[in-house]
Design a protein around this motif. Structure first.
Motif: not given
Length: 108
Positions: A17, A41, A43-44, A82, A91, A93-94, A98, A101-102
């Motif tokens: 991040y 994370h 991937r996010q 995130g 874990e 998700l946004v 999100g 993205f996964q």
């Protein structure tokens, strides 16, 4: 999620991040020994980065600075969600994107 997996991947998740350079570093660190928590994370953050590029090059240019600013604030809130999830070992998700993205970056 298994506590040991979270503990092993927490540093990489937090590093991901810290700008796109942190994401690249976390990706390289995670490539030798895959950690599912760190991969989640990474991937996010890749998705959040792509959203920010879309905002920068499309929304600001075509819809104006006010729309770009509003979308930028939303992307920043996604980043905070995130980052806090990574720090807490969750874990999370946004919102809204999100899960996509996964799916889109599941090779990571």
């Amino acid at each position: 999620m298994e506590n040991q997996t979270v503990n092993e991947g927490k540093t990489m998740a937090i590093i991901s991040y810290i700008t796109i350079i942190g994401t690249i570093i976390a990706f390289i660190m995670n490539s030798s020994k895959k950690n599912s928590f760190a991969s989640f994370h990474i991937r996010q953050m890749i998705g959040i980065f792509l959203l920010s590029m879309i905002n920068k090059y499309l929304i600001y240019d075509f819809l104006g600075s006010t729309a770009g600013w509003i979308v930028g604030v939303i992307i920043f809130v996604f980043w905070i969600i995130g980052f806090i999830g990574a720090v807490k070992g969750e874990e999370k998700l946004v919102p809204a994107v999100g899960e996509h993205f996964q799916n889109w970056f599941q090779g990571i």
